[in-house]
Design a protein around this motif. Structure first.
Motif, PDB file in Angstrom:
ATOM      1  N   THR A 164       0.832  -1.199   0.000  1.00 44.91           N
ATOM      2  CA  THR A 164       0.000   0.000   0.000  1.00 44.91           C
ATOM      3  C   THR A 164       0.865   1.247   0.000  1.00 44.91           C
ATOM      4  N   ARG A 188      -5.100   6.566  -1.294  1.00 43.24           N
ATOM      5  CA  ARG A 188      -4.444   5.280  -1.074  1.00 43.24           C
ATOM      6  C   ARG A 188      -4.286   4.583  -2.413  1.00 43.24           C
ATOM      7  N   LEU A 197      -3.216   0.902  -3.855  1.00 44.56           N
ATOM      8  CA  LEU A 197      -2.982  -0.498  -3.522  1.00 44.56           C
ATOM      9  C   LEU A 197      -2.335  -1.180  -4.723  1.00 44.56           C
ATOM     10  N   LEU A 229      -6.208  -7.542   0.367  1.00 43.85           N
ATOM     11  CA  LEU A 229      -6.855  -6.514  -0.447  1.00 43.85           C
ATOM     12  C   LEU A 229      -8.191  -6.102   0.166  1.00 43.85           C
ATOM     13  N   GLN A 236      -7.557  -3.919   3.139  1.00 38.50           N
ATOM     14  CA  GLN A 236      -7.080  -2.589   2.766  1.00 38.50           C
ATOM     15  C   GLN A 236      -8.208  -1.719   2.230  1.00 38.50           C
ATOM     16  N   VAL A 283      -6.315   1.381  -7.291  1.00 36.66           N
ATOM     17  CA  VAL A 283      -5.824   0.008  -7.236  1.00 36.66           C
ATOM     18  C   VAL A 283      -5.061  -0.233  -8.534  1.00 36.66           C
TER      19      VAL A 283
END
Length: 334
Positions: free
Chosen positions: A147, A160, A162, A198, A201, A213
């Motif tokens: 992350t 964020r 990922l 995942l 998160q 993502v």
């Protein structure tokens, strides 16, 4: 034993704590109050001298110019970092020939690269790519998946990113014929742990203004590889449920933008090859394709993302510097 089995990522690396998988990224001081990065996939040269392609060299030069002019706090490398069978070990000369000596523009000096593995990387030694992080101040590959917490300057907005290993999740594909579609993970336990990470998160990202993502394989694509059935089954429902801002990928060797279910799909796989075929146009939802560029005469291209409190601006650029397409994505929480 096939080559792709020999460099399996050690279980000890897959068992790192969640804290070890989180890295914070802060803007280098963009005067406009934004965090910016470049997204580049399928950029990994060739296995024979001179180990680079003219398209990779042109793309690298323009990335440096764009980073200087538009900002570039980091580069997101979307996999297939070394064609065609990855690297042998952490001292492999390909790190120098295909990476360090190519991305040398002043605008890229000191800019960190956050790396993921593609299917061609998994054909070699992915663990060596992880370990190369100890040898280069630019190369950041802390774990097969991790992350990035993105801090947008001058605001309370958070974001964020990922970074996934879609080969670990879905299996290998060889790109050259019948092995085109990944048929399932080689290690179901490791794939399950990845998916559980995942989900956790995405739950933890509930308060973030933007959630991105990224993985190598596409969810949606109109080009040669088309949609990835495994990701349609496992990932697409999560992206929609958690109102993810966008999914970034490579694998197909062109530039695409699609929207479906409130999620933007950014495909940036034009760093080394270009393909303009669109055999999967009827495999994506009607009206979802908003942009496609894959001209074989083009010197390549990439995407630039600018995160501000009120929007993410995605700009697709050709390696000539020409702007090809731009889209603005709103925050998840007005």
């Amino acid at each position: 034993m096939p080559a792709l089995l020999s460099p399996a990522v050690p279980s000890s690396l897959l068992c790192l704590t969640a804290l070890a998988l989180v890295t914070s990224v802060t803007s280098g001081g963009d005067p406009g109050g934004a965090l910016t990065f470049l997204a580049l996939g399928d950029w990994g040269g060739v296995p024979d001298p001179p180990f680079v392609t003219p398209r990779q060299v042109a793309t690298a030069a323009t990335m440096g110019q764009v980073a200087s002019e538009r900002g570039g706090d980091f580069v997101l490398a979307l996999g297939d970092n070394f064609y065609y069978e990855g690297v042998r070990d952490e001292w492999d000369p390909r790190f120098q020939d295909t990476f360090e000596r190519v991305f040398v523009s002043p605008g890229l000096r000191g800019v960190p690269w956050y790396v993921m593995a593609g299917n061609h990387d998994h054909a070699g030694n992915v663990t060596a790519q992880l370990r190369y992080s100890r040898h280069s101040p630019r190369w950041h590959f802390p774990h097969p998946y991790y992350t990035l917490r993105l801090h947008i300057p001058g605001s309370n907005s958070s974001a964020r990113l990922l970074v996934l290993d879609t080969v670990l999740l879905c299996g290998h594909s060889d790109d050259f014929g019948l092995g085109d579609i990944p048929e399932g993970p080689r290690d179901a336990v490791a794939a399950g742990a990845h998916l559980a990470w995942l989900r956790a998160q995405l739950e933890a990202a509930a308060g973030d203004s933007f959630v991105l993502v990224a993985g190598h394989y596409p969810v949606w694509s109109v080009a040669k590889h088309g949609p990835t059935p495994c990701l349609l089954r496992l990932l697409r429902p999560l992206l929609r449920r958690h109102r993810v801002t966008a999914y970034l990928c490579g694998h197909d060797h062109n530039l695409q933008y699609l929207e479906e279910g409130g999620v933007g799909y950014i495909l940036s796989g034009a760093g080394n090859f270009m393909e303009d075929s669109r055999p999967h146009e009827r495999s994506v939802p009607p009206g979802s394709l908003r942009f496609f560029f894959g001209s074989p005469a083009s010197p390549g291209g990439f995407a630039h993302l600018r995160l501000e409190p009120g929007a993410v601006t995605v700009t697709f650029l050709e390696a000539t510097g020409r702007v090809l397409h731009r889209v603005t994505l709103p925050p998840r929480h007005p």
